[in-house]
Design a protein around this motif. Structure first.
Motif, short mmCIF file in Angstrom:
data_model
loop_
_atom_site.label_atom_id
_atom_site.label_comp_id
_atom_site.label_asym_id
_atom_site.label_seq_id
_atom_site.Cartn_x
_atom_site.Cartn_y
_atom_site.Cartn_z
N GLY A 160 40.97 50.19 42.80
CA GLY A 160 40.18 48.76 42.51
C GLY A 160 39.81 48.24 43.69
O GLY A 160 39.18 46.97 43.91
N SER A 285 38.92 46.68 39.81
CA SER A 285 39.96 46.83 38.93
C SER A 285 40.89 45.51 38.85
O SER A 285 40.68 44.50 39.53
CB SER A 285 41.07 47.81 39.48
OG SER A 285 41.43 47.30 40.84
N LEU A 338 40.08 48.74 34.75
CA LEU A 338 38.80 48.39 35.14
C LEU A 338 38.15 47.34 34.54
O LEU A 338 38.13 47.42 33.33
CB LEU A 338 38.15 49.62 35.56
CG LEU A 338 38.61 50.65 36.41
CD1 LEU A 338 37.61 52.12 36.37
CD2 LEU A 338 39.41 50.59 37.46
#
Length: 513
Positions: A160, A285, A338
């Motif tokens: 992320g 993320s 995600l």
């Protein structure tokens, strides 16, 4: 930029001439392998020649440009050829100058020899590695991806951290071009599914790369291809499966088709390198959204967004479980969720637990692992449910599992939540960004209870993912209904207040006010 100390701009296809950057604090600088021309400006001539590799530049550490007069020797340096010392000692002063010049020449020669030996040593080492392994040019280029872990600074944990790492050079530096052409039967990128084949392995290796994060099963890169597409590439570690078994397991992963799963586009297999190519999800993320910068300008995740993300992730895991009684994700965590929309999510890294060889018993440091799991390759569906329960707690509390603390003693997130609920100061458990939605407190409590049910110590007491999906849908429907009822109630209260005010005014007028 007067305080700038480091500036790396290599491999960015920059054109034109280098501007004269008069930055006194600049100590590290590199523009190698761009498309620049001309001469090195005065302000940068103190930099080493390695800062300007691969381009037709001149001046400074690269030697004088055509027609450029060499700088006058500094005091104590050798005299120019043909010059004579004014010393009366028959060239004694000149002799001293010649000795200094000879030392400089010797130093340059020794440096050149050392650099040549270093290059030869590296080539010999590469040849010894290649011997008996069947490496071709593509394998050598792919192997160089390992170097990117050291080249990228500030890389965050997990997928992320989009944009947090410095852009690394292309996946395949000059090694691929220097190596001999691969035979016709060389390894290729294997595409999965019916999608278009708009790139090949050479395109992927030439792409500029950026480390997104390092996870349990390998390092993930963002690769920007020259023709435009952006993909996510995972370089697997500790995967020693035979090619046939690897292909079978990859085929099972690729066969999963659900809107809340990140699709696997292609893979590359060689004895020493395994790459997986995924669709790139640009919003980052859940981990980065929850635990990233919470300063001004950040869009907070409210109840609608968080409950929607929870439902999307639950549907993806439920789908995986529905394909087989033993099918599982194996690595559920917030960095593998995600964000594809304000309240939408897609789950990545599904099935990778079956592609790696982690024989050693893992620790529980990550905070998501069920207590009964002692081998990452043996993940059950009930273990997935436990991990999802921890993920729900992370959504509700805003705390990362590894960072939840109580009285300065590190504990896992389920135990911390249970202790808070047991002490009946439950409001303290929720993220402050969620407390703004006061009309959904009951729904937040219900989702917290579901998280606790999922994270039960004994697997048989945990619900199935199908039951989890149903309960989240009911909670979301209830919260949306309570919000509408609250808006209607507020409207009715406003009307009743206006009616009471009108009646009071009439009564006052009747008695003479």
């Amino acid at each position: 930029m007067t305080h700038l100390k480091t500036l790396y701009l290599e491999r960015n296809r920059l054109t034109g001439q280098i501007p004269d950057l008069n930055l006194a604090s600049l100590g590290a600088f590199n523009v190698s392998y761009n498309l620049l021309n001309g001469s090195v400006p005065e302000g940068l001539r103190r930099m080493p020649a390695s800062s300007f590799l691969g381009m037709p530049l001149c001046g400074g550490p690269l030697g004088p440009c055509p027609g450029e007069i060499s700088p006058a020797p500094a005091p104590g340096q050798a005299l120019a050829p043909g010059a004579h010392s004014s010393s009366s000692g028959g060239g004694g002063g000149g002799g001293g100058g010649k000795k200094l010049s000879g030392g400089a020449i010797a130093g340059i020669a020794i440096g050149s020899v050392a650099a040549t030996l270093l290059v030869l040593g590296l080539l010999l080492l590469l040849c010894r590695r290649c011997g008996g392994k069947g490496y071709n040019a593509k394998d050598a280029a792919v192997a160089e991806m390992a170097l990117k872990d050291k080249e990228v600074v500030g890389a965050p944990n997990g997928y992320g951290g989009y944009g947090a790492a410095r852009a690394a050079p292309a996946l395949a530096p000059a090694a691929a071009a220097a190596a001999p052409a691969p035979p016709s039967g060389g390894k290729k990128l294997v595409f999965l599914g019916p999608g278009p084949r708009v790139y090949d392995l050479e395109d992927l290796l030439r792409a500029s790369a950026e480390v997104l994060g390092k996870g349990t099963f390998g390092t993930t890169y963002k690769a920007v291809l020259e023709m435009g597409p952006v993909v996510a590439v995972k370089r697997l570690k500790d995967s020693n499966l035979p090619e046939r078994e690897f292909r079978d397991k990859i085929g099972a992963v690729a066969s999963l088709d659900h809107p809340n799963l990140v699709p696997l586009q292609a893979f590359y297999f060689s004895k020493d390198e395994k790459l997986l190519v995924y669709e790139y999800v640009s919003m980052g993320s859940l981990s980065s959204s929850l635990h990233g910068n919470r300063g001004s300008g950040r869009t907070p995740l409210d109840w609608v967004a968080r409950s929607g993300i929870a439902l999307a992730a639950a549907k993806a895991i439920q789908y995986i479980h529905s394909t087989s009684p033993k099918a599982s994700h194996g690595n559920i965590k917030s960095s593998n969720v995600l964000l594809s929309g304000p309240s939408e999510a897609r789950v990545s890294d599904h099935g990778l637990a079956h592609l790696v060889g982690l024989a050693a018993a893992p620790t529980r440091a990550s905070g998501y692992r069920a207590p009964e799991v002692t081998d990452l390759r043996k993940i059950s569906q009930k273990a997935d449910v436990y991990s999802f329960g921890v993920l729900l707690m992370e959504l509700l509390t805003g705390k990362a599992p590894a960072h939840a603390v109580l009285n300065d003693e590190g504990v896992d997130l389920p135990r911390w939540v249970q202790s808070v609920v047991r002490e009946e100061w439950t409001a303290e458990v929720f993220d402050v960004e969620l407390l703004r939605d006061q009309h959904v407190e009951q729904e937040m409590m219900e989702l917290l209870q579901l998280a606790l049910d999922c994270a039960e110590q004994y697997p048989d007491k945990r619900p199935t993912m199908s039951e989890v999906v149903v309960r989240i849908e009911e909670i979301r429907a209830s919260s949306l209904g309570s919000g509408e009822r609250r808006r209607q109630q507020n409207g009715h209260e406003t009307i009743e207040s206006a009616d009471r005010s009108s009646s009071m005014i009439s009564e006052l007028q009747a008695v003479g006010f």
